[in-house]
Design an enzyme around this catalytic site. Structure first.
Site, PDB file in Angstrom:
ATOM      1  N   TYR A 165      84.839  54.370  19.030  1.00 50.54           N
ATOM      2  CA  TYR A 165      83.647  54.559  18.187  1.00 50.54           C
ATOM      3  C   TYR A 165      83.066  55.974  18.357  1.00 50.54           C
ATOM      4  O   TYR A 165      82.708  56.638  17.380  1.00 50.54           O
ATOM      5  CB  TYR A 165      82.631  53.489  18.598  1.00 50.54           C
ATOM      6  CG  TYR A 165      81.344  53.467  17.839  1.00 50.54           C
ATOM      7  CD1 TYR A 165      81.265  52.914  16.563  1.00 50.54           C
ATOM      8  CD2 TYR A 165      80.176  53.962  18.415  1.00 50.54           C
ATOM      9  CE1 TYR A 165      80.059  52.872  15.887  1.00 50.54           C
ATOM     10  CE2 TYR A 165      78.975  53.918  17.743  1.00 50.54           C
ATOM     11  CZ  TYR A 165      78.916  53.372  16.479  1.00 50.54           C
ATOM     12  OH  TYR A 165      77.725  53.329  15.805  1.00 50.54           O
ATOM     13  N   LYS A 169      82.722  58.755  15.485  1.00 48.80           N
ATOM     14  CA  LYS A 169      81.396  59.249  15.086  1.00 48.80           C
ATOM     15  C   LYS A 169      81.306  60.768  15.221  1.00 48.80           C
ATOM     16  O   LYS A 169      80.637  61.431  14.430  1.00 48.80           O
ATOM     17  CB  LYS A 169      80.312  58.555  15.913  1.00 48.80           C
ATOM     18  CG  LYS A 169      80.099  57.085  15.522  1.00 48.80           C
ATOM     19  CD  LYS A 169      79.896  56.935  14.024  1.00 48.80           C
ATOM     20  CE  LYS A 169      79.139  55.704  13.624  1.00 48.80           C
ATOM     21  NZ  LYS A 169      79.078  55.562  12.146  1.00 48.80           N
TER      22      LYS A 169
HETATM   23  P1  NAI Z   1      75.605  46.504  10.750  1.00 55.46           P
HETATM   24  O1  NAI Z   1      76.797  45.843  11.338  1.00 55.46           O
HETATM   25  O2  NAI Z   1      74.395  45.689  10.462  1.00 55.46           O
HETATM   26  O3  NAI Z   1      75.977  47.281   9.418  1.00 55.46           O
HETATM   27  C1  NAI Z   1      77.250  47.784   9.125  1.00 55.46           C
HETATM   28  C2  NAI Z   1      77.640  47.279   7.763  1.00 55.46           C
HETATM   29  O4  NAI Z   1      78.876  47.858   7.375  1.00 55.46           O
HETATM   30  C3  NAI Z   1      77.836  45.748   7.739  1.00 55.46           C
HETATM   31  O5  NAI Z   1      77.002  45.169   6.749  1.00 55.46           O
HETATM   32  C4  NAI Z   1      79.320  45.581   7.440  1.00 55.46           C
HETATM   33  O6  NAI Z   1      79.632  44.440   6.654  1.00 55.46           O
HETATM   34  C5  NAI Z   1      79.637  46.879   6.719  1.00 55.46           C
HETATM   35  N1  NAI Z   1      81.053  47.209   6.788  1.00 55.46           N
HETATM   36  C6  NAI Z   1      81.852  47.173   7.885  1.00 55.46           C
HETATM   37  N2  NAI Z   1      83.105  47.539   7.562  1.00 55.46           N
HETATM   38  C7  NAI Z   1      83.091  47.851   6.246  1.00 55.46           C
HETATM   39  C8  NAI Z   1      84.077  48.305   5.337  1.00 55.46           C
HETATM   40  N3  NAI Z   1      85.337  48.524   5.730  1.00 55.46           N
HETATM   41  N4  NAI Z   1      83.720  48.531   4.040  1.00 55.46           N
HETATM   42  C9  NAI Z   1      82.446  48.312   3.619  1.00 55.46           C
HETATM   43  N5  NAI Z   1      81.468  47.848   4.437  1.00 55.46           N
HETATM   44  C10 NAI Z   1      81.790  47.636   5.735  1.00 55.46           C
HETATM   45  O7  NAI Z   1      75.225  47.686  11.770  1.00 55.46           O
HETATM   46  P2  NAI Z   1      74.153  48.878  11.660  1.00 55.46           P
HETATM   47  O8  NAI Z   1      73.613  49.038  13.019  1.00 55.46           O
HETATM   48  O9  NAI Z   1      73.242  48.692  10.517  1.00 55.46           O
HETATM   49  O10 NAI Z   1      75.122  50.126  11.401  1.00 55.46           O
HETATM   50  C11 NAI Z   1      75.028  50.978  10.281  1.00 55.46           C
HETATM   51  C12 NAI Z   1      75.657  52.320  10.643  1.00 55.46           C
HETATM   52  O11 NAI Z   1      74.872  52.960  11.656  1.00 55.46           O
HETATM   53  C13 NAI Z   1      77.070  52.200  11.226  1.00 55.46           C
HETATM   54  O12 NAI Z   1      77.868  53.269  10.759  1.00 55.46           O
HETATM   55  C14 NAI Z   1      76.841  52.324  12.696  1.00 55.46           C
HETATM   56  O13 NAI Z   1      77.982  52.778  13.382  1.00 55.46           O
HETATM   57  C15 NAI Z   1      75.703  53.338  12.729  1.00 55.46           C
HETATM   58  N6  NAI Z   1      74.942  53.371  13.953  1.00 55.46           N
HETATM   59  C16 NAI Z   1      74.126  52.352  14.305  1.00 55.46           C
HETATM   60  C17 NAI Z   1      73.377  52.438  15.460  1.00 55.46           C
HETATM   61  C18 NAI Z   1      72.405  51.400  15.844  1.00 55.46           C
HETATM   62  O14 NAI Z   1      71.670  51.632  16.829  1.00 55.46           O
HETATM   63  N7  NAI Z   1      72.313  50.285  15.145  1.00 55.46           N
HETATM   64  C19 NAI Z   1      73.497  53.594  16.383  1.00 55.46           C
HETATM   65  C20 NAI Z   1      74.336  54.627  15.879  1.00 55.46           C
HETATM   66  C21 NAI Z   1      75.031  54.507  14.717  1.00 55.46           C
END
Ligand code: NAI
Length: 304
Positions: A165, A169
């Site tokens: 990851y 990133k």
């Molecule tokens: P989340 O798991 O709620 O959201 C990620 C979304 O991406 C999910 O709804 C999932 O269905 C969708 N997804 C996954 N694979 C996919 C694909 N191949 N095609 C289309 N959609 C897909 O998690 P969150 O926390 O909202 O994450 C959003 C972004 O923020 C991610 O890129 C994550 O890596 C990043 N992030 C989040 C952090 C946090 O503290 N929550 C910290 C740093 C980065």
């Protein structure tokens, strides 16, 4: 100055829940037409259904906004091209792309299967590349674009158990650095957002009292700032719990040790000087800055 997105068309990937959902709701609330993409799988990227995206679309429409759902996986370039075409057919353009979709496959590197490394790279890196590649010619032709890559503190600074990851990133930060240079003359601004938020991705990682502070909505103002007409270009914005920071990738001035081919002992002996940040540290405007600094110091040494 108020930021509004009237007349703008946005695509937010992974917007069926978590941060992406808040980004999509907020863009729509300020007037953008939003294509809400989500594969609808679990946090490890397993399964899929367009219903997660559709629920967000329903919420936007109920609030008087305009939105469409799309269930493409960002890993599938043909499906991504069709997603962009869906937005263009309905609304004629794409102004804003938020590359937010992501998954986790955490394990210490010793125990990590290569398949889990490759899948995480594929979703985060190639997913963002596919979406960006599909909108890039449109943005160039219309001479306008705002693209946000979702990076992470795990990539910028490292985190135990997240080699895959973190690598993915940080790759997005590298992608942003070059695309922001290449997009500039077409008024395409490319930035990164490093969020901290309580979502299903961070479940079990932090105590409840901390999670209560980390509402995804508290990150979204930074995302809106990066999508605005007045957005910066080539920034790494960080946001969580209502605090907003900026990360930089910097270069120290360093020390010229001479052109002798073998000076490892000197490098070790002068490591503190090589590393010192008080004088001459810069945020390079492009990769050329490193060579310019090195050759400049060598030329000055030859002259003196
Ligand atoms: P989340 O798991 O709620 O959201 C990620 C979304 O991406 C999910 O709804 C999932 O269905 C969708 N997804 C996954 N694979 C996919 C694909 N191949 N095609 C289309 N959609 C897909 O998690 P969150 O926390 O909202 O994450 C959003 C972004 O923020 C991610 O890129 C994550 O890596 C990043 N992030 C989040 C952090 C946090 O503290 N929550 C910290 C740093 C980065």
């Amino acid at each position: 100055m108020s930021i509004d997105f009237k007349g703008r068309v946005a695509i937010v990937t992974g917007a069926g829940g978590g941060l992406g959902k808040q980004h999509a709701l907020a863009l729509a609330a300020r007037g953008a037409k939003v294509l809400v993409n989500d594969l609808g799988g679990d946090v490890h990227g397993v399964g899929g259904s367009v219903s997660a995206a559709q629920a967000v679309v329903d919420e936007i429409r109920a609030a008087g906004g305009e939105a469409m759902a799309n269930g493409a996986s960002v890993t599938d370039f043909e499906a991504v091209k069709a997603m962009v075409q869906q937005a263009v057919d309905a609304w004629g353009r794409v102004d804003i792309l938020v590359n937010n979709a992501g998954i986790l496959r955490d394990k210490s590197f010793a125990k990590m299967e290569l398949a889990d490394f490759k899948l995480v790279m594929d979703v985060h890196v190639m997913g963002a590349v596919h979406c960006t590649k599909a909108v890039w010619p449109l943005m160039q032709a219309q001479n306008y674009g705002r693209i946000v890559m979702t990076t992470s503190s795990s990539g910028l600074y490292g985190n135990f158990g997240q080699a895959n990851y973190g690598a993915a990133k940080m790759a997005l930060a590298g992608l942003m650095q070059t695309l922001s240079i290449e997009g500039e003359k077409h008024h395409i601004r490319v930035n990164c957002l490093a969020p901290t938020a309580a979502t299903r991705m961070t479940e079990g990682l932090m105590p409840q009292a901390v999670l209560d502070l980390l509402k995804p909505e508290a990150v979204t103002p930074a995302l809106l700032a990066l999508c605005a007409d007045d957005a910066p270009n080539r920034a790494i914005a960080c946001a969580g719990a209502g605090t907003f920071e900026r990360a930089y990738i910097t270069l120290t001035q360093g020390v010229h040790l001479g052109l002798a081919p073998d000076t490892p002992e000197q490098v070790v002996a002068q490591w503190d000087e090589v590393s010192q940040r008080d004088e001459g540290e810069q945020v390079p405007a492009s990769g050329a800055a490193q060579g310019t600094n090195e050759v400049g110091q060598a030329m000055r040494a030859q002259r003196d």
